[in-house]
Motif scaffolding. Structure first.
Motif, short mmCIF file in Angstrom:
data_model
loop_
_atom_site.label_atom_id
_atom_site.label_comp_id
_atom_site.label_asym_id
_atom_site.label_seq_id
_atom_site.Cartn_x
_atom_site.Cartn_y
_atom_site.Cartn_z
N ALA A 59 0.63 -1.20 0.05
CA ALA A 59 -0.02 -0.10 0.22
C ALA A 59 0.89 1.17 -0.21
CB ALA A 59 -0.97 0.08 1.19
N ASP A 60 0.42 2.32 -0.54
CA ASP A 60 0.91 3.73 -0.32
C ASP A 60 0.55 4.34 0.86
OD1 ASP A 60 1.99 6.38 -0.56
OD2 ASP A 60 1.29 6.59 -2.70
N PRO A 61 1.17 4.37 1.87
CA PRO A 61 0.65 5.02 3.29
C PRO A 61 0.43 6.45 3.23
CG PRO A 61 3.03 4.35 3.52
CD PRO A 61 2.62 3.94 1.93
N ASP A 62 0.69 7.11 2.16
CA ASP A 62 0.82 8.51 1.75
C ASP A 62 -0.55 8.93 1.02
OD1 ASP A 62 2.80 9.30 3.03
OD2 ASP A 62 4.07 9.65 1.51
N GLU A 63 -1.23 7.75 0.48
CA GLU A 63 -2.55 7.98 -0.03
C GLU A 63 -3.77 7.08 0.42
OE1 GLU A 63 -3.26 8.41 -4.47
OE2 GLU A 63 -4.87 9.02 -4.16
N TRP A 64 -4.54 7.61 1.15
CA TRP A 64 -5.57 7.19 2.22
C TRP A 64 -6.87 7.49 2.04
CZ3 TRP A 64 -6.55 11.63 5.31
CH2 TRP A 64 -5.30 12.32 5.15
N PHE A 65 -7.59 6.88 2.35
CA PHE A 65 -9.16 7.23 2.51
C PHE A 65 -9.40 8.47 3.38
CE2 PHE A 65 -13.01 7.02 5.07
CZ PHE A 65 -13.81 7.48 4.19
N SER A 66 -10.06 9.45 2.99
CA SER A 66 -10.06 10.80 3.67
C SER A 66 -11.56 11.05 3.88
CB SER A 66 -9.43 11.88 2.96
OG SER A 66 -9.76 13.13 3.42
N ALA A 133 -4.49 -2.36 12.03
CA ALA A 133 -2.89 -2.29 11.80
C ALA A 133 -2.20 -3.60 11.84
CB ALA A 133 -2.29 -1.40 13.32
N GLU A 134 -2.81 -4.67 12.52
CA GLU A 134 -2.23 -6.04 12.43
C GLU A 134 -2.13 -6.55 11.03
OE1 GLU A 134 -4.40 -8.79 14.86
OE2 GLU A 134 -3.30 -10.38 13.67
N VAL A 141 1.62 -0.58 6.08
CA VAL A 141 0.93 0.54 6.65
C VAL A 141 0.74 0.16 8.17
CG1 VAL A 141 -1.39 1.60 6.94
CG2 VAL A 141 -0.76 0.70 4.88
N PRO A 142 1.80 1.29 8.87
CA PRO A 142 1.68 1.05 10.36
C PRO A 142 0.48 1.62 10.97
CG PRO A 142 3.31 2.55 9.73
CD PRO A 142 2.75 2.13 8.41
#
Lengths: 214, 214
Positions: A59-66, A133-134, A141-142
């Motif tokens: 996953a790209d942790p910089d593009e997330w559901f907002s 998170a797990e 994605v932490p």
């Protein structure tokens, strides 16, 4: 509709899965009266810089559901059939193509261990945040990157004058489901909500299915 | 109250600054009728692993102001004097200690270049997101880590039945201000909102001050 994969979520558990553009995520409440938290991240191409050879989907942790951008573009705090869920970069991520329940929440963050400690003095309680998170961790994605979730079947109603919110019983009856079509390649997380108070004291399973009728 | 630092924000600009625990951030609208977006990150100790020697103060991009957690703990979509702003890790970050305007928003995300392109077909428009990212970047916070902001003086009212939101004129009269006391060491970003439609067509400056009366 062809079901490609299905995941049974025991109460207070979660999962993460890859959703290709055009595939549909179905989240179903077999018993009703159970909230399911959903979050999505853009999938990265397998060849992103820095990935070790042979690394699986990330996953790209910089593009997330907002939730904030979804409220802004939809001009509504509620979503249902036809609503588009946007990323922080304004990318349409998911479209709700079916919704037999009709009410969901975009306002409150997923329950967390810290929340149960703060509100009830209970340590180590299962939570949506830790379950998400797990399962999102292996995709890169932490926990610190998980934003406010889409809380399916959760009924949170604000008073427009005072701002005060009330949390009511979940909207779902037995078998209710929501279909979300991926508009881009995604990694999604789903959790059967762990908070007793949000689910009328009874914690139930959630069924997650990926369909493909392209 | 001793003013330690002050920053004049020209219209459509932003800033970022370090706020030590106990210090107060004052955000003032000299003209009124102007929204200011605020975001906060936990400050990292100077000795965090991976920092180059001599590196200045840094933000922890994994601990950020969470509108969702603030709504959940406060049980309100509005904040005013006495409200606590929480991080995604449930840490109290800021307490509002004064508020002469009375209405602010926690629901919508900061305006962004993509938003102006999507809604108005305008490329390269100044935006809160780019102004915040420009100034938070040197503290280690890229644009993709900026969450839904606290939108001071912005009036967003949801209809509890339909969910539809209306965006009204800002709550601020000339000279109105909000004081936010840091409960932990923080890096905060403030932007004078760049969106014409949110500010009645006239974009105004914002004054930012750090006070210390410990």
């Amino acid at each position: 509709m062809t079901s490609l994969r299905s995941v049974h979520l025991d109460p207070q558990t979660g999962c993460a899965l890859v959703l290709d553009r055009g595939q549909t995520l179905r989240v179903r409440s077999p018993t009703g009266q159970q909230v399911a938290d959903v979050v999505a991240f853009a999938a990265r191409s397998a060849r992103s810089a820095g990935d070790a050879p042979g690394t699986g989907p990330r996953a790209d942790p910089d593009e997330w559901f907002s939730s904030g951008r979804t409220i802004d573009y939809g001009m509504s705090i509620y979503v249902t059939t036809g609503s588009v869920l946007y990323s922080n970069r304004s990318t349409p991520m998911l479209t709700i193509t079916a919704d037999t329940a009709g009410r969901h929440d975009l306002l409150v963050s997923p329950c967390s261990e810290e929340m149960f400690e703060r509100l009830y003095g209970v340590a180590g309680h299962p939570s949506c945040l830790s379950n998400l998170a797990e399962h999102l961790g292996p995709f890169g994605v932490p926990a610190g990157r998980i934003p406010t979730t889409l809380n399916l079947f959760m009924v949170v109603t604000p008073d427009p004058v005072t701002g005060r919110i009330t949390i009511e019983a979940p909207s779902s009856r037995p078998g209710d489901h929501v279909d979300l079509r991926a508009e881009v390649d995604l990694v999604v997380g789903v959790a059967a909500c762990s908070a007793e108070i949000t689910n009328r004291g009874t914690l139930e399973p959630i069924e997650v299915e990926v369909h493909d009728d392209r």
